[in-house]
Design a protein around this motif. Structure first.
Motif, mmCIF file in Angstrom:
data_model
loop_
_atom_site.group_PDB
_atom_site.id
_atom_site.type_symbol
_atom_site.label_atom_id
_atom_site.label_comp_id
_atom_site.label_asym_id
_atom_site.label_seq_id
_atom_site.Cartn_x
_atom_site.Cartn_y
_atom_site.Cartn_z
ATOM 1 N N ARG A 136 3.960 2.670 43.002
ATOM 2 C CA ARG A 136 4.537 2.383 44.065
ATOM 3 C C ARG A 136 3.874 1.686 45.099
ATOM 4 N N THR A 137 2.967 0.747 44.514
ATOM 5 C CA THR A 137 2.239 -0.202 45.321
ATOM 6 C C THR A 137 2.035 -1.520 44.501
ATOM 7 N N LYS A 138 1.737 -2.714 45.287
ATOM 8 C CA LYS A 138 1.257 -3.940 44.580
ATOM 9 C C LYS A 138 -0.019 -3.811 44.385
ATOM 10 N N ARG A 139 -0.432 -4.355 42.971
ATOM 11 C CA ARG A 139 -1.858 -4.604 42.448
ATOM 12 C C ARG A 139 -2.161 -5.903 42.122
ATOM 13 N N LYS A 140 -3.080 -6.490 42.774
ATOM 14 C CA LYS A 140 -3.624 -7.623 42.527
ATOM 15 C C LYS A 140 -4.776 -7.556 41.340
ATOM 16 N N ILE A 141 -4.654 -8.145 40.251
ATOM 17 C CA ILE A 141 -5.494 -7.778 39.051
ATOM 18 C C ILE A 141 -5.993 -9.294 38.918
ATOM 19 N N PRO A 142 -7.361 -9.620 39.020
ATOM 20 C CA PRO A 142 -8.000 -10.852 38.543
ATOM 21 C C PRO A 142 -7.773 -10.955 36.926
ATOM 22 N N LEU A 143 -7.459 -12.237 36.629
ATOM 23 C CA LEU A 143 -7.193 -12.577 35.206
ATOM 24 C C LEU A 143 -8.468 -12.395 34.662
ATOM 25 N N HIS A 144 -9.687 -12.654 34.872
ATOM 26 C CA HIS A 144 -10.724 -12.480 34.299
ATOM 27 C C HIS A 144 -11.414 -11.127 33.869
ATOM 28 N N LYS A 145 -10.761 -10.305 34.526
ATOM 29 C CA LYS A 145 -11.198 -8.743 34.554
ATOM 30 C C LYS A 145 -9.988 -8.017 33.507
ATOM 31 N N ILE A 146 -9.051 -8.755 33.035
ATOM 32 C CA ILE A 146 -8.124 -8.169 32.085
ATOM 33 C C ILE A 146 -8.705 -8.333 30.778
ATOM 34 N N GLN A 147 -8.910 -7.222 29.939
ATOM 35 C CA GLN A 147 -9.407 -6.951 28.670
ATOM 36 C C GLN A 147 -8.074 -7.357 27.384
ATOM 37 N N PHE A 148 -7.283 -6.283 27.714
ATOM 38 C CA PHE A 148 -6.083 -6.746 26.934
ATOM 39 C C PHE A 148 -4.969 -5.824 27.705
ATOM 40 N N MET A 149 -3.764 -6.103 27.106
ATOM 41 C CA MET A 149 -2.517 -5.505 27.518
ATOM 42 C C MET A 149 -1.691 -4.900 26.632
ATOM 43 N N GLU A 150 -1.062 -3.797 26.550
ATOM 44 C CA GLU A 150 -0.372 -3.073 25.561
ATOM 45 C C GLU A 150 0.898 -2.661 26.164
ATOM 46 N N VAL A 151 1.904 -2.536 25.324
ATOM 47 C CA VAL A 151 3.184 -1.895 25.584
ATOM 48 C C VAL A 151 3.050 -0.245 25.386
ATOM 49 N N TYR A 152 3.512 0.454 26.465
ATOM 50 C CA TYR A 152 3.191 2.033 26.221
ATOM 51 C C TYR A 152 4.596 2.469 26.527
ATOM 52 N N GLY A 153 5.494 2.630 25.674
ATOM 53 C CA GLY A 153 6.912 3.302 25.864
ATOM 54 C C GLY A 153 7.454 2.129 26.664
ATOM 55 N N LYS A 154 7.881 2.606 28.177
ATOM 56 C CA LYS A 154 8.694 1.687 29.106
ATOM 57 C C LYS A 154 7.765 0.800 29.602
ATOM 58 N N GLU A 155 6.498 1.048 29.845
ATOM 59 C CA GLU A 155 5.601 0.467 30.752
ATOM 60 C C GLU A 155 4.508 -0.361 29.826
ATOM 61 N N VAL A 156 3.854 -1.209 30.447
ATOM 62 C CA VAL A 156 2.680 -1.940 30.107
ATOM 63 C C VAL A 156 1.425 -1.265 30.634
ATOM 64 N N LEU A 157 0.465 -1.195 29.688
ATOM 65 C CA LEU A 157 -0.917 -0.866 30.351
ATOM 66 C C LEU A 157 -1.805 -2.023 30.292
ATOM 67 N N VAL A 158 -2.371 -2.209 31.504
ATOM 68 C CA VAL A 158 -3.173 -3.497 31.545
ATOM 69 C C VAL A 158 -4.907 -2.999 31.570
ATOM 70 N N HIS A 159 -5.373 -3.243 30.608
ATOM 71 C CA HIS A 159 -6.860 -2.646 30.625
ATOM 72 C C HIS A 159 -7.677 -3.472 31.082
ATOM 73 N N THR A 160 -8.357 -3.113 32.068
ATOM 74 C CA THR A 160 -9.420 -3.950 32.659
ATOM 75 C C THR A 160 -10.827 -3.134 32.229
ATOM 76 N N ARG A 161 -11.912 -3.779 32.809
ATOM 77 C CA ARG A 161 -13.282 -3.018 32.444
ATOM 78 C C ARG A 161 -13.546 -1.741 33.191
ATOM 79 N N LYS A 162 -12.863 -1.522 34.366
ATOM 80 C CA LYS A 162 -13.008 -0.269 34.841
ATOM 81 C C LYS A 162 -12.108 0.790 35.009
ATOM 82 N N GLU A 163 -10.721 0.316 34.891
ATOM 83 C CA GLU A 163 -9.678 1.064 34.578
ATOM 84 C C GLU A 163 -8.406 0.576 33.993
ATOM 85 N N THR A 164 -7.395 1.456 33.843
ATOM 86 C CA THR A 164 -6.199 0.964 33.175
ATOM 87 C C THR A 164 -5.000 1.047 34.070
ATOM 88 N N ILE A 165 -4.263 0.253 34.375
ATOM 89 C CA ILE A 165 -3.089 -0.051 35.320
ATOM 90 C C ILE A 165 -1.795 -0.206 34.647
#
Length: 239
Positions: A136-165
């Motif tokens: 329910r908010t907008k997140r700005k994710i720096p590209l250089h911090k993204i390790q990989f992205m994966e489809v998870y059900g109907k969502e996408v998980l954006v994996h960074t070094r510190k968290e998964t969004i």
């Protein structure tokens, strides 16, 4: 812009800070300066927060600058690295760690200006981000911090070094939003090649130990793309 200065000489660290403040004022930069007296202290802080630039003394008690740089690169390959040294004997080792240059003691204003000017491309690169809806908010994710992205059900998980969004934006749309060393290696995965530790027969082994699968069709093209990435990175380091 966050800058770390790591030097066990308090006098040299203070001089670098003073020269950097002059450089910021002259060139219109806004930056935070953080000083560390040891590689261990810097590595501990780096595990909790990221820095755009690191000035790192090679000759320090305890964990020296080269070992410290190896640890920092394992955490985040996207920052700009400037070595501080009293000798150029380790020049090849420095460049193998992806340095943007080195400053030889005694430190001069011109050396700091020259070293910092080589970091501008990193600032521009690290300033790029994607903005996605998440919880329910907008997140700005720096590209250089993204390790990989994966489809998870109907969502996408954006994996960074510190968290998964989690985001509802489809992977196909995210692929159009990103630039840089990203590779669509599977219909459900996009990987940042900067975070790949090794290419395995069926997967990319990531630096954090995760496995990102390779698609069956076109696997040879994926291997070629990764080989081209490694070749380009080697050329950048040696140039």
């Amino acid at each position: 812009m966050k800058v770390a200065i790591c030097d066990d000489s308090a006098q040299d660290a203070e001089l670098i800070c003073a020269l950097l403040r002059e450089h910021f004022d002259k060139n219109g930069f806004i930056g935070e300066l953080h000083t560390f007296a040891s590689g261990e202290a810097l590595a501990e802080a780096f595990a909790e927060t990221s820095f755009d630039v690191v000035f790192l003394d090679i000759y320090m008690e305890g964990m020296n600058g080269l070992k410290t740089a190896e640890r920092l690169r394992a955490l985040d390959p996207g920052f700009s690295l400037i070595f501080i040294t009293s000798s150029t004997d380790h020049a090849l080792d420095c460049f193998s760690l992806g340095t943007d240059g080195y400053v030889v003691k005694p430190i001069q204003r011109e050396d700091i200006d020259r070293a910092f000017s080589k970091c501008r491309d990193v600032f521009l690169k690290n300033g790029r981000f994607i903005e996605v809806p998440s919880d329910r908010t907008k997140r700005k994710i720096p590209l250089h911090k993204i390790q990989f992205m994966e489809v998870y059900g109907k969502e996408v998980l954006v994996h960074t070094r510190k968290e998964t969004i989690k985001t509802s934006v489809p992977l196909d749309e995210l692929e159009k939003m990103i630039t840089g060393p990203f590779l669509r290696c599977h219909r459900s995965y996009i990987v940042n090649l900067n975070y790949v530790e090794a290419l395995q027969p069926d997967d990319f082994l990531m630096r954090d130990g995760s496995l990102v699968p390779l698609r069956q069709r076109g696997r040879a093209e994926l291997r070629d793309a990764y080989a081209d990435f490694l070749s380009d990175r080697l050329f950048e380091v040696s140039s």
